[in-house]
Design an enzyme around this catalytic site. Structure first.
Site, mmCIF file in Angstrom:
data_model
loop_
_atom_site.group_PDB
_atom_site.id
_atom_site.type_symbol
_atom_site.label_atom_id
_atom_site.label_comp_id
_atom_site.label_asym_id
_atom_site.label_seq_id
_atom_site.Cartn_x
_atom_site.Cartn_y
_atom_site.Cartn_z
ATOM 1 N N SER A 142 88.349 54.338 130.968
ATOM 2 C CA SER A 142 89.164 54.775 129.838
ATOM 3 C C SER A 142 88.504 55.986 129.218
ATOM 4 O O SER A 142 87.287 56.193 129.369
ATOM 5 C CB SER A 142 89.245 53.653 128.800
ATOM 6 O OG SER A 142 89.721 54.123 127.549
ATOM 7 N N TYR A 155 84.622 47.414 123.441
ATOM 8 C CA TYR A 155 85.589 47.887 124.436
ATOM 9 C C TYR A 155 85.129 49.223 125.022
ATOM 10 O O TYR A 155 85.070 49.394 126.250
ATOM 11 C CB TYR A 155 86.985 48.038 123.822
ATOM 12 C CG TYR A 155 87.956 48.676 124.789
ATOM 13 C CD1 TYR A 155 88.428 47.970 125.881
ATOM 14 C CD2 TYR A 155 88.361 50.001 124.631
ATOM 15 C CE1 TYR A 155 89.288 48.558 126.801
ATOM 16 C CE2 TYR A 155 89.227 50.593 125.534
ATOM 17 C CZ TYR A 155 89.685 49.866 126.620
ATOM 18 O OH TYR A 155 90.534 50.457 127.537
#
Length: 255
Positions: A142, A155
């Protein structure tokens, strides 16, 4: 290139019950591959297999249970062994609370799914790929791997791990014929935000209000492009964002 660009290949796709995994499974199947579709929601796996027909093997598996992964792959039917494509996609974000208020249970689940499962899957498929002298691992990271944001804490750290694992696998696998790529997308409208906000659809919709995010098809098209490159060509990392997303300014706490 032939439209049957993946014919004869066996692909393991995690997170195949929605979003990126579903879209990639469909494109691989359309290209001629046999697809092992992995997910937790059995009814969705069955629906995918019924929709696509043959060359799909649904495998219900909770990837946060690391020790269960290798035995599940070892028990695959003969026609689905010899995995030479791994789309290492299963992952999730939980919550947006600052670190000092975040749930430790959420942190543990993100680490188990985004870090441990990705590692276990790579470890399980790599020996066969190296023995055969060919294979592709595409890991889903990501932009959060590179750009921190408030509430991203574990995350973002988990996706930084995925990015760094990919680069280190490249270092180890040089000369083996195995390619490894980290895909690092920005805002994509899938079930990602619904999961992050514990099923609150209104909160999830607000994330994408007034802009055009990336789609699951955009990511599947990117994966297909990577896999279709000639074997001398390795995409190390690829970062992509919607046109309406960019990097934020530095945060400054003023008196």
């Amino acid at each position: 290139m032939s439209e049957n660009w993946a014919e004869g290949r066996i692909a393991l796709v995690t997170g195949a019950t929605s979003g990126f995994g579903d879209a990639v499974a469909r494109q691989l199947h359309a290209g001629g591959a046999r697809v092992i579709a992995v997910g937790r929601r059995e009814e969705r796996l069955r629906a995918l297999a019924d929709d696509l027909g043959d060359r799909v093997h649904p495998l219900r598996l909770d990837l946060s249970d690391g020790p269960a992964i290798a035995p599940a792959l070892a028990a695959l039917p003969e026609a689905f062994r010899g995995i030479d494509i791994l789309f290492n996609n299963a992952g999730l974000a939980l919550g947006l609370a600052p670190a000092q208020k975040a749930s430790i249970a959420d942190w543990r689940q993100m680490i188990a799914t985004n870090v441990s499962a990705v590692t276990e899957l790579a470890h399980a498929v790599l020996p066969g790929m190296v023995e055969r002298g060919a294979g592709d691992i595409v890991n889903m990271a990501s932009v959060a791997a590179s750009y921190p944001y408030p509430g991203g804490n574990v995350y973002g750290a988990s996706k930084a791990f995925v990015r760094q694992l990919t680069l280190n696998l490249r270092a180890d696998l040089i000369g083996t014929g195995v390619r490894v790529t980290s895909i690092e997308p920005g805002m994509c409208e899938t079930e990602f935000s619904v999961v992050r906000f514990e099923g609150d659809q209104a909160k999830a919709d607000a994330v994408y209000a007034g802009m055009t995010p990336l789609s699951a098809k955009d990511i599947a098209d990117t994966v297909t492009w990577i896999l279709r490159q000639p074997r001398h060509f390795n995409v190390n990392t690829i970062e992509l964002m919607p046109m309406q997303q960019a990097f934020g300014p530095f945060a400054v706490a003023r008196d």
